[in-house]
Design a protein around this motif. Structure first.
Motif, PDB file in Angstrom:
ATOM      1  N   VAL A   1       0.854  -1.188   0.000  1.00 11.95           N
ATOM      2  CA  VAL A   1       0.000   0.000   0.000  1.00 11.95           C
ATOM      3  C   VAL A   1       0.891   1.240   0.000  1.00 11.95           C
ATOM      4  O   VAL A   1       1.915   1.271   0.676  1.00 11.95           O
ATOM      5  N   ILE A   2       0.466   2.245  -0.744  1.00 18.24           N
ATOM      6  CA  ILE A   2       1.122   3.550  -0.737  1.00 18.24           C
ATOM      7  C   ILE A   2       0.212   4.517   0.014  1.00 18.24           C
ATOM      8  O   ILE A   2      -0.986   4.580  -0.259  1.00 18.24           O
ATOM      9  N   VAL A   3       0.805   5.247   0.967  1.00 18.71           N
ATOM     10  CA  VAL A   3       0.107   6.322   1.671  1.00 18.71           C
ATOM     11  C   VAL A   3       0.900   7.584   1.368  1.00 18.71           C
ATOM     12  O   VAL A   3       2.080   7.672   1.697  1.00 18.71           O
ATOM     13  N   SER A   4       0.261   8.553   0.724  1.00 21.66           N
ATOM     14  CA  SER A   4       1.013   9.729   0.276  1.00 21.66           C
ATOM     15  C   SER A   4       0.222  11.014   0.444  1.00 21.66           C
ATOM     16  O   SER A   4      -0.974  11.070   0.141  1.00 21.66           O
ATOM     17  N   ASP A   5       0.932  12.031   0.895  1.00 20.61           N
ATOM     18  CA  ASP A   5       0.402  13.386   0.880  1.00 20.61           C
ATOM     19  C   ASP A   5       0.320  13.810  -0.587  1.00 20.61           C
ATOM     20  O   ASP A   5       1.127  13.369  -1.413  1.00 20.61           O
ATOM     21  N   LEU A   6      -0.635  14.638  -0.916  1.00 19.87           N
ATOM     22  CA  LEU A   6      -0.728  15.130  -2.292  1.00 19.87           C
ATOM     23  C   LEU A   6       0.215  16.299  -2.542  1.00 19.87           C
ATOM     24  O   LEU A   6       0.832  16.377  -3.595  1.00 19.87           O
ATOM     25  N   MET A   7       0.324  17.189  -1.566  1.00 12.66           N
ATOM     26  CA  MET A   7       1.126  18.402  -1.760  1.00 12.66           C
ATOM     27  C   MET A   7       2.450  18.260  -1.020  1.00 12.66           C
ATOM     28  O   MET A   7       2.486  18.291   0.216  1.00 12.66           O
ATOM     29  N   MET A   8       3.536  18.088  -1.785  1.00 14.58           N
ATOM     30  CA  MET A   8       4.881  17.974  -1.221  1.00 14.58           C
ATOM     31  C   MET A   8       5.848  18.737  -2.113  1.00 14.58           C
ATOM     32  O   MET A   8       5.578  18.940  -3.295  1.00 14.58           O
ATOM     33  N   PRO A   9       6.978  19.146  -1.539  1.00 19.20           N
ATOM     34  CA  PRO A   9       7.970  19.844  -2.368  1.00 19.20           C
ATOM     35  C   PRO A   9       8.594  18.897  -3.395  1.00 19.20           C
ATOM     36  O   PRO A   9       8.534  17.679  -3.230  1.00 19.20           O
ATOM     37  N   ARG A  10       9.180  19.445  -4.403  1.00 19.91           N
ATOM     38  CA  ARG A  10       9.883  18.760  -5.497  1.00 19.91           C
ATOM     39  C   ARG A  10       8.941  17.928  -6.357  1.00 19.91           C
ATOM     40  O   ARG A  10       8.961  18.062  -7.564  1.00 19.91           O
ATOM     41  N   MET A  11       8.155  17.036  -5.774  1.00 19.89           N
ATOM     42  CA  MET A  11       7.231  16.228  -6.556  1.00 19.89           C
ATOM     43  C   MET A  11       6.068  15.823  -5.659  1.00 19.89           C
ATOM     44  O   MET A  11       6.259  15.198  -4.632  1.00 19.89           O
ATOM     45  N   GLY A  12       4.874  16.192  -6.054  1.00 13.73           N
ATOM     46  CA  GLY A  12       3.684  15.888  -5.268  1.00 13.73           C
ATOM     47  C   GLY A  12       3.215  14.451  -5.439  1.00 13.73           C
ATOM     48  O   GLY A  12       3.719  13.700  -6.281  1.00 13.73           O
ATOM     49  N   GLY A  13       2.250  14.070  -4.630  1.00 16.00           N
ATOM     50  CA  GLY A  13       1.755  12.705  -4.616  1.00 16.00           C
ATOM     51  C   GLY A  13       1.210  12.219  -5.943  1.00 16.00           C
ATOM     52  O   GLY A  13       1.549  11.135  -6.408  1.00 16.00           O
ATOM     53  N   ALA A  14       0.349  12.993  -6.567  1.00 13.27           N
ATOM     54  CA  ALA A  14      -0.242  12.557  -7.829  1.00 13.27           C
ATOM     55  C   ALA A  14       0.819  12.394  -8.911  1.00 13.27           C
ATOM     56  O   ALA A  14       0.751  11.468  -9.721  1.00 13.27           O
ATOM     57  N   GLU A  15       1.799  13.282  -8.908  1.00 14.14           N
ATOM     58  CA  GLU A  15       2.851  13.229  -9.923  1.00 14.14           C
ATOM     59  C   GLU A  15       3.688  11.954  -9.791  1.00 14.14           C
ATOM     60  O   GLU A  15       3.925  11.243 -10.762  1.00 14.14           O
ATOM     61  N   TRP A  16       4.135  11.632  -8.578  1.00 17.37           N
ATOM     62  CA  TRP A  16       4.999  10.465  -8.442  1.00 17.37           C
ATOM     63  C   TRP A  16       4.214   9.163  -8.574  1.00 17.37           C
ATOM     64  O   TRP A  16       4.715   8.198  -9.135  1.00 17.37           O
ATOM     65  N   VAL A  17       2.970   9.149  -8.105  1.00 17.78           N
ATOM     66  CA  VAL A  17       2.172   7.926  -8.243  1.00 17.78           C
ATOM     67  C   VAL A  17       1.842   7.660  -9.713  1.00 17.78           C
ATOM     68  O   VAL A  17       1.818   6.510 -10.154  1.00 17.78           O
ATOM     69  N   ALA A  18       1.642   8.705 -10.505  1.00 21.17           N
ATOM     70  CA  ALA A  18       1.397   8.514 -11.939  1.00 21.17           C
ATOM     71  C   ALA A  18       2.583   7.822 -12.602  1.00 21.17           C
ATOM     72  O   ALA A  18       2.406   6.969 -13.477  1.00 21.17           O
ATOM     73  N   VAL A  19       3.794   8.153 -12.177  1.00 25.84           N
ATOM     74  CA  VAL A  19       4.997   7.490 -12.703  1.00 25.84           C
ATOM     75  C   VAL A  19       5.026   6.023 -12.253  1.00 25.84           C
ATOM     76  O   VAL A  19       5.315   5.126 -13.047  1.00 25.84           O
TER      77      VAL A  19
ATOM     78  N   SER B   1      -7.400  16.918  -7.161  1.00 29.64           N
ATOM     79  CA  SER B   1      -7.728  17.179  -8.562  1.00 29.64           C
ATOM     80  C   SER B   1      -8.383  15.928  -9.141  1.00 29.64           C
ATOM     81  O   SER B   1      -8.255  14.834  -8.576  1.00 29.64           O
ATOM     82  N   PRO B   2      -9.052  16.049 -10.268  1.00 30.14           N
ATOM     83  CA  PRO B   2      -9.619  14.853 -10.909  1.00 30.14           C
ATOM     84  C   PRO B   2      -8.538  13.812 -11.232  1.00 30.14           C
ATOM     85  O   PRO B   2      -8.772  12.612 -11.103  1.00 30.14           O
ATOM     86  N   GLU B   3      -7.348  14.276 -11.616  1.00 34.82           N
ATOM     87  CA  GLU B   3      -6.247  13.351 -11.917  1.00 34.82           C
ATOM     88  C   GLU B   3      -5.823  12.582 -10.669  1.00 34.82           C
ATOM     89  O   GLU B   3      -5.600  11.370 -10.719  1.00 34.82           O
ATOM     90  N   ALA B   4      -5.703  13.283  -9.550  1.00 38.67           N
ATOM     91  CA  ALA B   4      -5.318  12.637  -8.292  1.00 38.67           C
ATOM     92  C   ALA B   4      -6.400  11.661  -7.840  1.00 38.67           C
ATOM     93  O   ALA B   4      -6.113  10.544  -7.413  1.00 38.67           O
ATOM     94  N   ARG B   5      -7.642  12.058  -7.953  1.00 42.05           N
ATOM     95  CA  ARG B   5      -8.741  11.178  -7.547  1.00 42.05           C
ATOM     96  C   ARG B   5      -8.744   9.899  -8.393  1.00 42.05           C
ATOM     97  O   ARG B   5      -9.013   8.815  -7.887  1.00 42.05           O
ATOM     98  N   ALA B   6      -8.413  10.011  -9.671  1.00 37.47           N
ATOM     99  CA  ALA B   6      -8.376   8.838 -10.547  1.00 37.47           C
ATOM    100  C   ALA B   6      -7.257   7.873 -10.166  1.00 37.47           C
ATOM    101  O   ALA B   6      -7.376   6.665 -10.381  1.00 37.47           O
ATOM    102  N   LEU B   7      -6.176   8.374  -9.591  1.00 32.96           N
ATOM    103  CA  LEU B   7      -5.043   7.534  -9.190  1.00 32.96           C
ATOM    104  C   LEU B   7      -5.239   6.900  -7.816  1.00 32.96           C
ATOM    105  O   LEU B   7      -4.583   5.920  -7.482  1.00 32.96           O
ATOM    106  N   ALA B   8      -6.121   7.470  -7.016  1.00 31.92           N
ATOM    107  CA  ALA B   8      -6.279   7.041  -5.624  1.00 31.92           C
ATOM    108  C   ALA B   8      -7.268   5.892  -5.480  1.00 31.92           C
ATOM    109  O   ALA B   8      -8.281   5.841  -6.164  1.00 31.92           O
TER     110      ALA B   8
END
Length: 118
Positions: free
Chosen positions: A47-65, A86-93
Protein backbone atom coordinates in the motif's frame (compact mmCIF):
# COMPACT_ATOMS: atom_id res chain seq x y z
CA UNK A 1 2.73 -7.70 8.08
CA UNK A 2 2.59 -5.57 4.96
CA UNK A 3 5.17 -3.22 3.48
CA UNK A 4 3.77 0.31 3.29
CA UNK A 5 5.41 3.26 1.56
CA UNK A 6 4.58 6.48 3.41
CA UNK A 7 5.35 9.76 1.59
CA UNK A 8 4.78 12.85 3.72
CA UNK A 9 6.85 16.05 3.81
CA UNK A 10 5.90 17.17 7.33
CA UNK A 11 8.29 15.37 9.67
CA UNK A 12 5.99 15.11 12.71
CA UNK A 13 3.07 13.88 10.62
CA UNK A 14 5.31 11.31 8.92
CA UNK A 15 6.71 10.18 12.27
CA UNK A 16 3.24 9.85 13.83
CA UNK A 17 1.80 7.91 10.91
CA UNK A 18 4.86 5.70 10.60
CA UNK A 19 4.82 4.80 14.31
CA UNK A 20 1.09 4.11 14.12
CA UNK A 21 1.48 1.71 11.19
CA UNK A 22 4.49 0.00 12.77
CA UNK A 23 2.56 -0.42 16.04
CA UNK A 24 -0.16 -2.36 14.22
CA UNK A 25 2.42 -4.66 12.65
CA UNK A 26 3.42 -3.17 9.32
CA UNK A 27 6.83 -2.43 7.84
CA UNK A 28 7.03 1.23 6.81
CA UNK A 29 9.32 2.82 4.25
CA UNK A 30 9.39 6.59 4.74
CA UNK A 31 9.88 9.28 2.10
CA UNK A 32 9.88 13.03 2.63
CA UNK A 33 8.70 13.87 -0.91
CA UNK A 34 7.67 12.27 -4.17
CA UNK A 35 11.18 12.22 -5.61
CA UNK A 36 12.44 10.18 -2.68
CA UNK A 37 9.33 7.97 -2.79
CA UNK A 38 10.04 7.14 -6.43
CA UNK A 39 13.52 6.01 -5.45
CA UNK A 40 12.16 3.79 -2.64
CA UNK A 41 9.07 2.21 -4.19
CA UNK A 42 9.35 -1.50 -4.97
CA UNK A 43 6.94 -4.06 -6.43
CA UNK A 44 6.49 -5.68 -3.00
CA UNK A 45 4.99 -2.50 -1.48
CA UNK A 46 1.46 -3.50 -0.52
CA UNK A 47 0.00 0.00 0.00
CA UNK A 48 1.12 3.55 -0.74
CA UNK A 49 0.11 6.32 1.67
CA UNK A 50 1.01 9.73 0.28
CA UNK A 51 0.40 13.39 0.88
CA UNK A 52 -0.73 15.13 -2.29
CA UNK A 53 1.13 18.40 -1.76
CA UNK A 54 4.88 17.97 -1.22
CA UNK A 55 7.97 19.84 -2.37
CA UNK A 56 9.88 18.76 -5.50
CA UNK A 57 7.23 16.23 -6.56
CA UNK A 58 3.68 15.89 -5.27
CA UNK A 59 1.76 12.70 -4.62
CA UNK A 60 -0.24 12.56 -7.83
CA UNK A 61 2.85 13.23 -9.92
CA UNK A 62 5.00 10.47 -8.44
CA UNK A 63 2.17 7.93 -8.24
CA UNK A 64 1.40 8.51 -11.94
CA UNK A 65 5.00 7.49 -12.70
CA UNK A 66 4.70 4.41 -10.46
CA UNK A 67 1.50 3.32 -12.22
CA UNK A 68 3.52 2.98 -15.46
CA UNK A 69 6.09 0.60 -13.92
CA UNK A 70 5.64 -3.14 -14.52
CA UNK A 71 4.29 -4.89 -11.44
CA UNK A 72 3.29 -1.64 -9.74
CA UNK A 73 0.18 -0.68 -11.70
CA UNK A 74 -2.22 -2.01 -9.08
CA UNK A 75 -0.64 -0.95 -5.77
CA UNK A 76 -3.47 0.59 -3.72
CA UNK A 77 -2.96 4.30 -2.99
CA UNK A 78 -4.25 6.39 -0.12
CA UNK A 79 -3.87 10.09 -0.80
CA UNK A 80 -4.03 12.56 2.09
CA UNK A 81 -4.56 16.30 1.74
CA UNK A 82 -6.15 19.29 3.40
CA UNK A 83 -7.32 20.45 -0.04
CA UNK A 84 -9.70 18.64 -2.37
CA UNK A 85 -7.89 16.41 -4.87
CA UNK A 86 -7.73 17.18 -8.56
CA UNK A 87 -9.62 14.85 -10.91
CA UNK A 88 -6.25 13.35 -11.92
CA UNK A 89 -5.32 12.64 -8.29
CA UNK A 90 -8.74 11.18 -7.55
CA UNK A 91 -8.38 8.84 -10.55
CA UNK A 92 -5.04 7.53 -9.19
CA UNK A 93 -6.28 7.04 -5.62
CA UNK A 94 -7.91 4.00 -4.13
CA UNK A 95 -8.97 6.19 -1.20
CA UNK A 96 -8.74 9.90 -0.38
CA UNK A 97 -8.45 11.03 3.26
CA UNK A 98 -9.10 14.69 3.99
CA UNK A 99 -6.72 16.14 6.59
CA UNK A 100 -7.18 16.20 9.47
CA UNK A 101 -8.42 12.64 9.85
CA UNK A 102 -8.59 10.26 12.78
CA UNK A 103 -5.59 7.97 13.08
CA UNK A 104 -7.77 4.91 13.41
CA UNK A 105 -9.33 5.83 10.06
CA UNK A 106 -5.95 5.42 8.38
CA UNK A 107 -5.37 2.03 10.03
CA UNK A 108 -8.86 0.82 9.07
CA UNK A 109 -8.38 2.04 5.50
CA UNK A 110 -5.01 0.30 5.13
CA UNK A 111 -6.46 -2.95 6.47
CA UNK A 112 -9.46 -2.75 4.12
CA UNK A 113 -7.15 -2.26 1.14
CA UNK A 114 -4.95 -5.17 2.24
CA UNK A 115 -8.00 -7.44 2.47
CA UNK A 116 -8.82 -6.51 -1.12
CA UNK A 117 -5.43 -7.70 -2.41
CA UNK A 118 -5.11 -10.93 -0.42
Amino acid sequence: MAKILLAEDEFMVRLTLSELLIDVGHQVIEASDGTQALELVEPDVAVIVSDLMMPRMGGAEWVAVVRKKPGMEEIPVIFMSALPPSPEARALASVFLAKPFRLDTLVETVHQLLKGIE
